[in-house]
Write a protein that holds these residues in place. Sequence first.
Motif, PDB file in Angstrom:
ATOM      1  N   UNK A 118      -3.738  10.219  29.803  1.00  0.00           N
ATOM      2  CA  UNK A 118      -3.086  11.468  30.208  1.00  0.00           C
ATOM      3  C   UNK A 118      -1.973  11.837  29.222  1.00  0.00           C
ATOM      4  N   UNK A 119      -1.256  10.839  28.725  1.00  0.00           N
ATOM      5  CA  UNK A 119      -0.182  11.119  27.766  1.00  0.00           C
ATOM      6  C   UNK A 119      -0.730  11.703  26.466  1.00  0.00           C
ATOM      7  N   UNK A 120      -1.907  11.273  26.065  1.00  0.00           N
ATOM      8  CA  UNK A 120      -2.515  11.809  24.850  1.00  0.00           C
ATOM      9  C   UNK A 120      -3.152  13.169  25.119  1.00  0.00           C
ATOM     10  N   UNK A 121      -3.611  13.355  26.340  1.00  0.00           N
ATOM     11  CA  UNK A 121      -4.234  14.623  26.700  1.00  0.00           C
ATOM     12  C   UNK A 121      -5.741  14.579  26.645  1.00  0.00           C
ATOM     13  N   UNK A 122      -6.314  13.424  27.020  1.00  0.00           N
ATOM     14  CA  UNK A 122      -7.760  13.278  27.036  1.00  0.00           C
ATOM     15  C   UNK A 122      -8.162  12.462  28.255  1.00  0.00           C
ATOM     16  N   UNK A 123      -9.453  12.375  28.518  1.00  0.00           N
ATOM     17  CA  UNK A 123      -9.911  11.598  29.668  1.00  0.00           C
ATOM     18  C   UNK A 123     -10.662  10.343  29.261  1.00  0.00           C
ATOM     19  N   UNK A 124     -10.743  10.075  27.954  1.00  0.00           N
ATOM     20  CA  UNK A 124     -11.474   8.888  27.519  1.00  0.00           C
ATOM     21  C   UNK A 124     -11.008   8.438  26.142  1.00  0.00           C
ATOM     22  N   UNK A 125     -11.177   7.147  25.892  1.00  0.00           N
ATOM     23  CA  UNK A 125     -11.047   6.586  24.555  1.00  0.00           C
ATOM     24  C   UNK A 125     -12.456   6.277  24.054  1.00  0.00           C
ATOM     25  N   UNK A 126     -12.564   5.776  22.851  1.00  0.00           N
ATOM     26  CA  UNK A 126     -13.844   5.293  22.348  1.00  0.00           C
ATOM     27  C   UNK A 126     -13.852   3.768  22.294  1.00  0.00           C
ATOM     28  N   UNK A 127     -12.710   3.210  21.940  1.00  0.00           N
ATOM     29  CA  UNK A 127     -12.519   1.768  21.857  1.00  0.00           C
ATOM     30  C   UNK A 127     -11.213   1.427  22.541  1.00  0.00           C
ATOM     31  N   UNK A 128     -11.088   0.186  22.996  1.00  0.00           N
ATOM     32  CA  UNK A 128      -9.774  -0.290  23.416  1.00  0.00           C
ATOM     33  C   UNK A 128      -9.578  -1.709  22.896  1.00  0.00           C
ATOM     34  N   UNK A 129      -8.332  -2.058  22.703  1.00  0.00           N
ATOM     35  CA  UNK A 129      -7.944  -3.416  22.335  1.00  0.00           C
ATOM     36  C   UNK A 129      -7.216  -4.021  23.531  1.00  0.00           C
ATOM     37  N   UNK A 130      -7.724  -5.151  24.021  1.00  0.00           N
ATOM     38  CA  UNK A 130      -7.111  -5.845  25.152  1.00  0.00           C
ATOM     39  C   UNK A 130      -6.284  -6.986  24.582  1.00  0.00           C
ATOM     40  N   UNK A 131      -4.989  -6.921  24.789  1.00  0.00           N
ATOM     41  CA  UNK A 131      -4.242  -7.949  24.093  1.00  0.00           C
ATOM     42  C   UNK A 131      -2.837  -8.230  24.527  1.00  0.00           C
ATOM     43  N   UNK A 132      -2.257  -9.077  23.686  1.00  0.00           N
ATOM     44  CA  UNK A 132      -0.904  -9.603  23.835  1.00  0.00           C
ATOM     45  C   UNK A 132      -0.775 -10.459  25.089  1.00  0.00           C
ATOM     46  N   UNK A 133      -1.352 -11.648  25.033  1.00  0.00           N
ATOM     47  CA  UNK A 133      -1.084 -12.626  26.078  1.00  0.00           C
ATOM     48  C   UNK A 133      -0.948 -13.998  25.437  1.00  0.00           C
ATOM     49  N   UNK A 134      -0.119 -14.799  26.028  1.00  0.00           N
ATOM     50  CA  UNK A 134       0.102 -16.148  25.538  1.00  0.00           C
ATOM     51  C   UNK A 134       0.130 -17.065  26.751  1.00  0.00           C
ATOM     52  N   UNK A 135      -0.764 -18.044  26.796  1.00  0.00           N
ATOM     53  CA  UNK A 135      -0.849 -18.920  27.956  1.00  0.00           C
ATOM     54  C   UNK A 135      -2.206 -18.820  28.614  1.00  0.00           C
ATOM     55  N   UNK A 136      -2.208 -18.945  29.924  1.00  0.00           N
ATOM     56  CA  UNK A 136      -3.466 -18.945  30.677  1.00  0.00           C
ATOM     57  C   UNK A 136      -3.915 -17.519  30.994  1.00  0.00           C
ATOM     58  N   UNK A 156     -16.357   2.827  25.316  1.00  0.00           N
ATOM     59  CA  UNK A 156     -17.670   2.199  25.159  1.00  0.00           C
ATOM     60  C   UNK A 156     -17.621   0.817  24.517  1.00  0.00           C
ATOM     61  N   UNK A 157     -16.627   0.538  23.688  1.00  0.00           N
ATOM     62  CA  UNK A 157     -16.527  -0.747  23.003  1.00  0.00           C
ATOM     63  C   UNK A 157     -15.113  -1.283  23.124  1.00  0.00           C
ATOM     64  N   UNK A 158     -14.973  -2.617  22.999  1.00  0.00           N
ATOM     65  CA  UNK A 158     -13.641  -3.183  23.127  1.00  0.00           C
ATOM     66  C   UNK A 158     -13.450  -4.377  22.201  1.00  0.00           C
ATOM     67  N   UNK A 159     -12.176  -4.656  21.940  1.00  0.00           N
ATOM     68  CA  UNK A 159     -11.800  -5.796  21.123  1.00  0.00           C
ATOM     69  C   UNK A 159     -10.593  -6.478  21.728  1.00  0.00           C
ATOM     70  N   UNK A 160     -10.095  -7.484  21.047  1.00  0.00           N
ATOM     71  CA  UNK A 160      -8.988  -8.284  21.560  1.00  0.00           C
ATOM     72  C   UNK A 160      -7.895  -8.386  20.509  1.00  0.00           C
ATOM     73  N   UNK A 161      -6.696  -8.690  20.968  1.00  0.00           N
ATOM     74  CA  UNK A 161      -5.540  -8.876  20.096  1.00  0.00           C
ATOM     75  C   UNK A 161      -4.717 -10.043  20.640  1.00  0.00           C
ATOM     76  N   UNK A 162      -4.384 -10.976  19.761  1.00  0.00           N
ATOM     77  CA  UNK A 162      -3.610 -12.162  20.151  1.00  0.00           C
ATOM     78  C   UNK A 162      -4.348 -13.031  21.166  1.00  0.00           C
ATOM     79  N   UNK A 163      -5.655 -13.167  20.982  1.00  0.00           N
ATOM     80  CA  UNK A 163      -6.466 -14.114  21.739  1.00  0.00           C
ATOM     81  C   UNK A 163      -6.819 -15.279  20.815  1.00  0.00           C
ATOM     82  N   UNK A 164      -6.944 -16.449  21.387  1.00  0.00           N
ATOM     83  CA  UNK A 164      -7.440 -17.577  20.618  1.00  0.00           C
ATOM     84  C   UNK A 164      -8.935 -17.397  20.388  1.00  0.00           C
ATOM     85  N   UNK A 165      -9.445 -18.054  19.348  1.00  0.00           N
ATOM     86  CA  UNK A 165     -10.881 -18.004  19.094  1.00  0.00           C
ATOM     87  C   UNK A 165     -11.663 -18.562  20.282  1.00  0.00           C
TER      88      UNK A 165
END
Length: 328
Positions: A118-136, A156-165
């Motif tokens: 809503x802040x960008x002014x759209x109803x969808x993304x194309x990709x998202x990055x799920x991230x920034x967690x440390x621990x369980x 439709x597609x997603x990736x990760x950030x700050x995840x262990x392999x």
Amino acid sequence: MVLSPVAGSPGPVPRRRLGAHGPEVPVLGLGSWNTWDRMSRSDAVALIRDALAHGVELFDVAHYDMGPHAENARTDLIFGQAMRDAGVAREDYLLCGKLWLWEYPRKGFAEQLAVSLDRIGTDRADLVVVGDFFGELDVRAVVRDVAEQIAAGRFTSWGVNNWSAADVWRARRFAAEEGLTPPTFAQLKYSLARRAVPEGEPFAELFADGLAMQASDVLEGGILAGNLHPQRKIGADPGDIRDRIRDTYPLIARVAAEFDATPAQLAIAFCLTNPAVATVLFGASRISQWQDNLKALNLLTHHPEDLRTALSATWVDADTMNPTGTER
């Protein structure tokens, strides 16, 4: 909308696939953190139009409001307005958003997306990055919750950030077992100086399995471009090596001069010599900066092997970071 590149600038940017399950993307993408709020409205429009003219339609945009990023940044709002001012239709660009894990699952993905889109002014993304967690983390719950948002048409597609392999493997295997969409890329800090995690064996095995890398923080907040002491907030410093990175800058500048390039061009081209890298994200707050960075592609075309050899001494995190993503 028909756009033409600025005269004298490089032609269309090459494209690579963002993982076996991801879309084809330009090898360069524009990030938003502390970027769009550092330029005038007209300059933002001009930059967006020139990026699109070169086939760079990938924009990484997030709502920074959780954890260490609880700063109420306005870059996403400014980006959305600039797109409207530029007259760019939603189908003419790729939006890469963020889903934060700092307050998850108390603040769920549906709620986060409703606010950020809503802040960008759209109803969808194309990709998202799920991230920034440390621990369980309940990886299975995350994969299911991501799948719900994909089913709802939010992306439709997603990736990760700050995840262990190891956690990326868990997510990919669980998604395969359940017939859900797996993470197709990892957004990793990767640069001339930070190589231990992106080039380590754990992630190399994932890249061989079809995961792609989205290289971020490739200029170390501007330090690798010559701004040795940025006054704005920049990314985290895993391994506490930022002073050592500053110490390598004179060498980087000398190598860049040998290639008749700028340090920023050198840094961007270096990342793209890695075949696992599908796209390099960087911020630009001036159109001249954007156009200068584009010329990294000329360097990549003519000197791919020479670059890695010449920059072997700029790697500084080998003794501070494990390839798994933890500090030694």
